[in-house]
Design an enzyme around this catalytic site. Structure first.
Site, PDB file in Angstrom:
ATOM      1  N   SER A   7     -71.001 102.865 -44.226  1.00 36.79           N
ATOM      2  CA  SER A   7     -71.191 101.760 -45.173  1.00 36.79           C
ATOM      3  C   SER A   7     -72.574 101.161 -44.984  1.00 36.79           C
ATOM      4  O   SER A   7     -72.881 100.604 -43.918  1.00 36.79           O
ATOM      5  CB  SER A   7     -70.132 100.682 -44.938  1.00 36.79           C
ATOM      6  OG  SER A   7     -70.524  99.489 -45.598  1.00 36.79           O
ATOM      7  N   HIS A  32     -70.942 104.943 -48.471  1.00 39.79           N
ATOM      8  CA  HIS A  32     -70.081 103.872 -48.978  1.00 39.79           C
ATOM      9  C   HIS A  32     -70.953 102.666 -49.339  1.00 39.79           C
ATOM     10  O   HIS A  32     -71.738 102.187 -48.519  1.00 39.79           O
ATOM     11  CB  HIS A  32     -69.060 103.505 -47.898  1.00 39.79           C
ATOM     12  CG  HIS A  32     -68.038 102.509 -48.324  1.00 39.79           C
ATOM     13  ND1 HIS A  32     -66.903 102.851 -49.027  1.00 39.79           N
ATOM     14  CD2 HIS A  32     -67.967 101.164 -48.144  1.00 39.79           C
ATOM     15  CE1 HIS A  32     -66.184 101.769 -49.255  1.00 39.79           C
ATOM     16  NE2 HIS A  32     -66.808 100.728 -48.738  1.00 39.79           N
ATOM     17  N   ASP A  34     -70.930  98.799 -50.777  1.00 32.00           N
ATOM     18  CA  ASP A  34     -70.089  97.616 -50.960  1.00 32.00           C
ATOM     19  C   ASP A  34     -70.711  96.637 -51.948  1.00 32.00           C
ATOM     20  O   ASP A  34     -71.723  96.005 -51.655  1.00 32.00           O
ATOM     21  CB  ASP A  34     -69.896  96.913 -49.610  1.00 32.00           C
ATOM     22  CG  ASP A  34     -68.957  97.686 -48.719  1.00 32.00           C
ATOM     23  OD1 ASP A  34     -67.846  98.028 -49.184  1.00 32.00           O
ATOM     24  OD2 ASP A  34     -69.323  97.957 -47.562  1.00 32.00           O
ATOM     25  N   MET A  36     -70.372  93.211 -53.866  1.00 34.64           N
ATOM     26  CA  MET A  36     -69.667  91.914 -53.780  1.00 34.64           C
ATOM     27  C   MET A  36     -70.349  90.900 -54.684  1.00 34.64           C
ATOM     28  O   MET A  36     -71.579  90.857 -54.762  1.00 34.64           O
ATOM     29  CB  MET A  36     -69.692  91.394 -52.336  1.00 34.64           C
ATOM     30  CG  MET A  36     -69.176  92.386 -51.308  1.00 34.64           C
ATOM     31  SD  MET A  36     -69.051  91.627 -49.683  1.00 34.64           S
ATOM     32  CE  MET A  36     -68.751  93.070 -48.662  1.00 34.64           C
ATOM     33  N   HIS A  65     -67.558 100.790 -53.818  1.00 34.02           N
ATOM     34  CA  HIS A  65     -66.399  99.901 -53.620  1.00 34.02           C
ATOM     35  C   HIS A  65     -66.702  98.571 -54.308  1.00 34.02           C
ATOM     36  O   HIS A  65     -67.532  97.790 -53.839  1.00 34.02           O
ATOM     37  CB  HIS A  65     -66.208  99.742 -52.098  1.00 34.02           C
ATOM     38  CG  HIS A  65     -65.141  98.777 -51.704  1.00 34.02           C
ATOM     39  ND1 HIS A  65     -65.027  98.311 -50.399  1.00 34.02           N
ATOM     40  CD2 HIS A  65     -64.124  98.197 -52.402  1.00 34.02           C
ATOM     41  CE1 HIS A  65     -63.990  97.478 -50.324  1.00 34.02           C
ATOM     42  NE2 HIS A  65     -63.436  97.381 -51.529  1.00 34.02           N
ATOM     43  N   MET A  67     -65.986  95.004 -55.141  1.00 32.03           N
ATOM     44  CA  MET A  67     -65.268  93.770 -54.771  1.00 32.03           C
ATOM     45  C   MET A  67     -65.759  92.676 -55.690  1.00 32.03           C
ATOM     46  O   MET A  67     -66.455  91.742 -55.287  1.00 32.03           O
ATOM     47  CB  MET A  67     -65.539  93.443 -53.293  1.00 32.03           C
ATOM     48  CG  MET A  67     -64.822  94.369 -52.331  1.00 32.03           C
ATOM     49  SD  MET A  67     -65.549  94.338 -50.673  1.00 32.03           S
ATOM     50  CE  MET A  67     -66.855  95.532 -50.901  1.00 32.03           C
ATOM     51  N   MET A 136     -57.670  98.381 -47.317  1.00 31.71           N
ATOM     52  CA  MET A 136     -58.542  97.509 -46.525  1.00 31.71           C
ATOM     53  C   MET A 136     -57.871  97.246 -45.176  1.00 31.71           C
ATOM     54  O   MET A 136     -56.702  96.858 -45.115  1.00 31.71           O
ATOM     55  CB  MET A 136     -58.776  96.169 -47.234  1.00 31.71           C
ATOM     56  CG  MET A 136     -59.602  96.240 -48.518  1.00 31.71           C
ATOM     57  SD  MET A 136     -61.192  97.078 -48.369  1.00 31.71           S
ATOM     58  CE  MET A 136     -62.016  96.116 -47.096  1.00 31.71           C
ATOM     59  N   GLY A 143     -69.027  92.738 -43.119  1.00 36.33           N
ATOM     60  CA  GLY A 143     -68.972  93.815 -42.138  1.00 36.33           C
ATOM     61  C   GLY A 143     -68.703  93.225 -40.761  1.00 36.33           C
ATOM     62  O   GLY A 143     -68.747  92.009 -40.574  1.00 36.33           O
ATOM     63  N   ASP A 174     -61.071 101.035 -44.665  1.00 32.90           N
ATOM     64  CA  ASP A 174     -62.337 100.307 -44.682  1.00 32.90           C
ATOM     65  C   ASP A 174     -62.206  98.993 -43.923  1.00 32.90           C
ATOM     66  O   ASP A 174     -61.439  98.117 -44.325  1.00 32.90           O
ATOM     67  CB  ASP A 174     -62.726 100.052 -46.147  1.00 32.90           C
ATOM     68  CG  ASP A 174     -64.099  99.433 -46.313  1.00 32.90           C
ATOM     69  OD1 ASP A 174     -64.822  99.289 -45.313  1.00 32.90           O
ATOM     70  OD2 ASP A 174     -64.435  99.096 -47.461  1.00 32.90           O
ATOM     71  N   GLY A 175     -62.969  98.886 -42.847  1.00 31.97           N
ATOM     72  CA  GLY A 175     -63.042  97.636 -42.100  1.00 31.97           C
ATOM     73  C   GLY A 175     -62.626  97.808 -40.644  1.00 31.97           C
ATOM     74  O   GLY A 175     -61.490  98.179 -40.352  1.00 31.97           O
ATOM     75  N   GLY A 176     -63.590  97.589 -39.755  1.00 29.53           N
ATOM     76  CA  GLY A 176     -63.284  97.613 -38.329  1.00 29.53           C
ATOM     77  C   GLY A 176     -62.928  98.980 -37.778  1.00 29.53           C
ATOM     78  O   GLY A 176     -62.292  99.085 -36.726  1.00 29.53           O
ATOM     79  N   GLY A 196     -69.171 100.847 -40.945  1.00 34.32           N
ATOM     80  CA  GLY A 196     -70.457 100.182 -41.110  1.00 34.32           C
ATOM     81  C   GLY A 196     -71.110  99.983 -39.765  1.00 34.32           C
ATOM     82  O   GLY A 196     -71.963 100.773 -39.343  1.00 34.32           O
ATOM     83  N   SER A 197     -70.676  98.943 -39.056  1.00 34.34           N
ATOM     84  CA  SER A 197     -71.321  98.618 -37.783  1.00 34.34           C
ATOM     85  C   SER A 197     -71.170  99.717 -36.738  1.00 34.34           C
ATOM     86  O   SER A 197     -72.066  99.914 -35.913  1.00 34.34           O
ATOM     87  CB  SER A 197     -70.824  97.274 -37.256  1.00 34.34           C
ATOM     88  OG  SER A 197     -69.474  97.082 -37.561  1.00 34.34           O
TER      89      SER A 197
HETATM   90  C1  DX5 Z   1     -65.880  94.885 -46.009  1.00 35.10           C
HETATM   91  C2  DX5 Z   1     -66.558  96.115 -46.575  1.00 35.10           C
HETATM   92  C3  DX5 Z   1     -66.720  97.215 -45.599  1.00 35.10           C
HETATM   93  C4  DX5 Z   1     -67.651  96.923 -44.454  1.00 35.10           C
HETATM   94  C5  DX5 Z   1     -67.130  97.640 -43.247  1.00 35.10           C
HETATM   95  O1  DX5 Z   1     -65.596  94.009 -47.036  1.00 35.10           O
HETATM   96  O2  DX5 Z   1     -65.794  96.610 -47.665  1.00 35.10           O
HETATM   97  O3  DX5 Z   1     -67.078  98.440 -46.219  1.00 35.10           O
HETATM   98  O4  DX5 Z   1     -68.966  97.326 -44.694  1.00 35.10           O
HETATM   99  O5  DX5 Z   1     -67.897  97.274 -42.164  1.00 35.10           O
HETATM  100  P1  DX5 Z   1     -67.410  97.485 -40.672  1.00 35.10           P
HETATM  101  O6  DX5 Z   1     -67.210  98.963 -40.475  1.00 35.10           O
HETATM  102  O7  DX5 Z   1     -68.554  96.955 -39.876  1.00 35.10           O
HETATM  103  O8  DX5 Z   1     -66.134  96.715 -40.495  1.00 35.10           O
HETATM  104 ZN    ZN Z   2     -66.129  98.747 -48.465  1.00 30.27          ZN
END
Ligand code: DX5
Ligand code: ZN
Length: 217
Positions: A7, A32, A34, A36, A65, A67, A136, A143, A174-176, A196-197
């Site tokens: 991401s 990916h 994001d 928003m 994605h 949002m 999610m 992130g 997606d997420g963590g 992402g991270s």
């Molecule tokens: C959160 C995003 C994710 C985010 C994930 O709203 O949709 O795609 O970038 O980041 P990590 O992997 O750091 O949780």
């Molecule tokens: Zn995402």
């Protein structure tokens, strides 16, 4: 086939082209992106212009994605910008079936996203029409949040729904997501992993992707 989707939300935007190339050469399956809007989620990130810029520097599929509220209004713009997959939140789409058909009509693969508190049962009358379900594993918006373990049982439910109906639908998370929880997620039934991270937060992108991939055997 297990896929890893870095991401770019966690990338350094002052050198986005290099960041995208770094994960492409490290073996990423998708990029990916994001999107928003500050309404559906509290944060504001990027739009079609960034998708178009990323499209210019990579050939791997762009997993966009959304949002945002009223995604229907922007589907054409994201398709024109080069999205290969567009996922929309069920929570943002009162006419979900229409939105999904519209994405397909634009030549893009459609997917639906469920927030952590949205039950799997909402997929019962739409799952036949999508290529991917994105679950999610954090509340969307930022992130670097922690994985919500309660989503594991929903992954299993969605996988058994897909099997019961004899479908070929991907389950993306997606997420963590990181090397420490990827395996348990795969065992629950997921096959596409956004990170992402856990990828952009590390200097060595190849090592970061391989660390996650080594768990997905
Ligand atoms: C959160 C995003 C994710 C985010 C994930 O709203 O949709 O795609 O970038 O980041 P990590 O992997 O750091 O949780
Ligand atoms: Zn995402």
């Amino acid at each position: 086939m297990m896929k890893i989707a870095p991401s770019i939300l966690a990338a350094d935007f002052s050198k986005l082209g290099d960041e995208v190339r770094s994960v492409e050469s490290a073996g990423a399956d998708y990029i990916h992106i994001d999107v928003m809007d500050g309404h559906f989620v509290p944060n504001i990130t990027m739009g079609p212009l960034v998708v178009e810029a990323v499209r210019k520097v990579t050939n791997i599929p762009l997993d966009v994605h959304l949002m945002i509220e009223n995604p229907d209004k922007y589907l054409q713009a994201f398709a024109d910008a080069g999205a290969d997959i567009i996922t929309v939140h069920v929570e943002a789409c009162p006419h979900l079936h229409r939105t999904i058909q519209e994405i397909r009509k634009l030549g893009v693969k459609p997917g639906v996203v469920l927030n952590p508190a949205t039950p799997a049962s909402i997929l019962e009358n739409i799952i036949e029409d999508v290529d991917m379900v994105l679950l999610m594993t954090v509340n969307p918006g930022f992130g670097g949040q922690s994985f919500i373990p309660g989503v594991l049982s929903k992954i299993k439910e969605v996988r058994s729904m897909i099997e019961r109906k004899g479908l070929n639908v991907d389950i993306e998370l997606d997420g963590g997501i990181h090397a420490g929880n990827a395996k348990i997620c795969m065992e629950a039934g997921a096959n596409v992993f956004v990170a992402g991270s856990a990828i952009f937060g590390k200097e060595d992108r190849k090592a970061a992707i391989e660390e996650i991939r080594s768990e997905l055997q």
